[in-house]
Scaffold this motif. Structure first.
Motif, PDB file in Angstrom:
ATOM      1  N   THR A  87       0.838  -1.196   0.000  1.00  0.00           N
ATOM      2  CA  THR A  87       0.000   0.000   0.000  1.00  0.00           C
ATOM      3  C   THR A  87       0.873   1.246   0.000  1.00  0.00           C
ATOM      4  O   THR A  87       1.836   1.326   0.767  1.00  0.00           O
ATOM      5  N   ASN A  88       0.546   2.204  -0.855  1.00  0.00           N
ATOM      6  CA  ASN A  88       1.227   3.502  -0.846  1.00  0.00           C
ATOM      7  C   ASN A  88       0.610   4.310   0.289  1.00  0.00           C
ATOM      8  O   ASN A  88      -0.494   4.829   0.168  1.00  0.00           O
ATOM      9  N   THR A  89       1.306   4.397   1.423  1.00  0.00           N
ATOM     10  CA  THR A  89       0.796   5.112   2.589  1.00  0.00           C
ATOM     11  C   THR A  89       1.302   6.551   2.649  1.00  0.00           C
ATOM     12  O   THR A  89       1.001   7.268   3.601  1.00  0.00           O
ATOM     13  N   GLY A  90       2.059   6.975   1.647  1.00  0.00           N
ATOM     14  CA  GLY A  90       2.567   8.342   1.605  1.00  0.00           C
ATOM     15  C   GLY A  90       1.566   9.284   0.959  1.00  0.00           C
ATOM     16  O   GLY A  90       0.466   8.896   0.562  1.00  0.00           O
ATOM     17  N   SER A  91       1.982  10.545   0.832  1.00  0.00           N
ATOM     18  CA  SER A  91       1.120  11.555   0.217  1.00  0.00           C
ATOM     19  C   SER A  91       1.481  11.818  -1.241  1.00  0.00           C
ATOM     20  O   SER A  91       0.819  12.615  -1.910  1.00  0.00           O
ATOM     21  N   LEU A  92       2.524  11.154  -1.746  1.00  0.00           N
ATOM     22  CA  LEU A  92       2.975  11.355  -3.125  1.00  0.00           C
ATOM     23  C   LEU A  92       2.699  10.120  -3.970  1.00  0.00           C
ATOM     24  O   LEU A  92       2.830   8.991  -3.485  1.00  0.00           O
ATOM     25  N   PRO A  93       2.364  10.298  -5.239  1.00  0.00           N
ATOM     26  CA  PRO A  93       2.266   9.141  -6.128  1.00  0.00           C
ATOM     27  C   PRO A  93       3.670   8.572  -6.348  1.00  0.00           C
ATOM     28  O   PRO A  93       4.657   9.310  -6.301  1.00  0.00           O
ATOM     29  N   ALA A  94       3.761   7.270  -6.562  1.00  0.00           N
ATOM     30  CA  ALA A  94       5.076   6.634  -6.663  1.00  0.00           C
ATOM     31  C   ALA A  94       5.070   5.497  -7.674  1.00  0.00           C
ATOM     32  O   ALA A  94       4.027   4.913  -7.970  1.00  0.00           O
ATOM     33  N   LYS A  95       6.258   5.202  -8.176  1.00  0.00           N
ATOM     34  CA  LYS A  95       6.477   4.039  -9.033  1.00  0.00           C
ATOM     35  C   LYS A  95       6.995   2.925  -8.128  1.00  0.00           C
ATOM     36  O   LYS A  95       7.932   3.129  -7.355  1.00  0.00           O
ATOM     37  N   PHE A  96       6.397   1.741  -8.222  1.00  0.00           N
ATOM     38  CA  PHE A  96       6.769   0.623  -7.365  1.00  0.00           C
ATOM     39  C   PHE A  96       7.484  -0.453  -8.176  1.00  0.00           C
ATOM     40  O   PHE A  96       7.179  -0.661  -9.355  1.00  0.00           O
ATOM     41  N   THR A  97       8.425  -1.124  -7.508  1.00  0.00           N
ATOM     42  CA  THR A  97       9.142  -2.231  -8.131  1.00  0.00           C
ATOM     43  C   THR A  97       9.283  -3.383  -7.136  1.00  0.00           C
ATOM     44  O   THR A  97       9.224  -3.189  -5.920  1.00  0.00           O
ATOM     45  N   LEU A  98       9.474  -4.575  -7.692  1.00  0.00           N
ATOM     46  CA  LEU A  98       9.755  -5.795  -6.923  1.00  0.00           C
ATOM     47  C   LEU A  98      11.125  -6.281  -7.363  1.00  0.00           C
ATOM     48  O   LEU A  98      11.403  -6.376  -8.561  1.00  0.00           O
ATOM     49  N   THR A  99      11.970  -6.590  -6.387  1.00  0.00           N
ATOM     50  CA  THR A  99      13.304  -7.102  -6.686  1.00  0.00           C
ATOM     51  C   THR A  99      13.503  -8.427  -5.966  1.00  0.00           C
ATOM     52  O   THR A  99      13.227  -8.537  -4.771  1.00  0.00           O
ATOM     53  N   GLU A 100      13.964  -9.423  -6.719  1.00  0.00           N
ATOM     54  CA  GLU A 100      14.407 -10.661  -6.091  1.00  0.00           C
ATOM     55  C   GLU A 100      15.845 -10.379  -5.664  1.00  0.00           C
ATOM     56  O   GLU A 100      16.747 -10.292  -6.499  1.00  0.00           O
ATOM     57  N   LYS A 101      16.028 -10.190  -4.370  1.00  0.00           N
ATOM     58  CA  LYS A 101      17.339  -9.793  -3.845  1.00  0.00           C
ATOM     59  C   LYS A 101      18.342 -10.936  -3.948  1.00  0.00           C
ATOM     60  O   LYS A 101      19.489 -10.748  -4.325  1.00  0.00           O
ATOM     61  N   SER A 102      17.892 -12.143  -3.605  1.00  0.00           N
ATOM     62  CA  SER A 102      18.741 -13.340  -3.718  1.00  0.00           C
ATOM     63  C   SER A 102      17.839 -14.562  -3.822  1.00  0.00           C
ATOM     64  O   SER A 102      16.694 -14.533  -3.389  1.00  0.00           O
TER      65      SER A 102
END
Length: 177
Positions: free
Chosen positions: A76-91
């Motif tokens: 959930t975007n709980t901030g006040s700004l619109p944002a671009k989201f990404t998913l990263t497989e770290k390992s």
């Protein structure tokens, strides 16, 4: 009319004209003034929540050929700004034969597939675009892991695991006035 007489008439006339100009210029005039209170600037916030923050999305034990299991979480975007989201497989690690252990990641909110392939097949460290989230927007992601029904005895006791991170970055935009 003589020049002396013309001067006598013009000098008082010029004096009256100058006096009238001074009187008009120095008299009362209308005016208007406005003011503003203290103007302020407040920075927006860029935050998001993860319904399983710090926890595994799924922990699957005793999986047998033909099994398919799910794990879900909500971002959930709980901030006040619109944002671009990404998913990263770290390992990731995967001891299974690649064709045997599959992973499908689906955004169930928009019914779009984020990834489908071998478990651990996302390139470690690479951000995968999830789209833009307006403030307050949320998306639920379902991770479906399946062991192929044709997996043979060589796949017994093997393990696989992955660590994921979710990132948000503010969108560039124009200043609202």
């Amino acid at each position: 009319m003589s020049i002396a007489r013309t001067k006598k008439v013009l000098i008082p006339l010029a004096t009256l004209l100058a006096a009238g100009t001074i009187a008009v210029g120095s008299g009362a005039t209308f005016s208007s003034t406005t003011g503003n209170t203290i103007s302020a600037v407040t920075a927006g916030t860029l935050k998001h929540s993860n319904s399983k923050d710090g926890q595994a999305i799924f922990t699957l034990g005793d999986v047998k050929p033909g099994d398919s299991r799910n794990g879900t979480l909500t971002i959930t975007n709980t901030g006040s700004l619109p944002a671009k989201f990404t998913l990263t497989e770290k390992s990731s690690t995967n001891a299974f034969a690649a064709e045997n252990l599959k992973l499908v990641i689906t955004n169930t909110t928009s019914n779009t597939q984020v990834y489908s392939g071998t478990f651990g097949g996302l390139v470690d460290g690479t951000k995968n675009d999830l789209g833009e989230f307006a403030p307050g927007a949320a998306a639920t992601y379902k991770f479906t892991v399946s062991l192929d029904a044709k997996a043979d005895d060589t796949q017994q006791g093997l393990t696989a695991g992955a660590v994921y991170t979710w990132d948000s970055v503010q969108l560039d935009g124009t200043v609202q006035q």
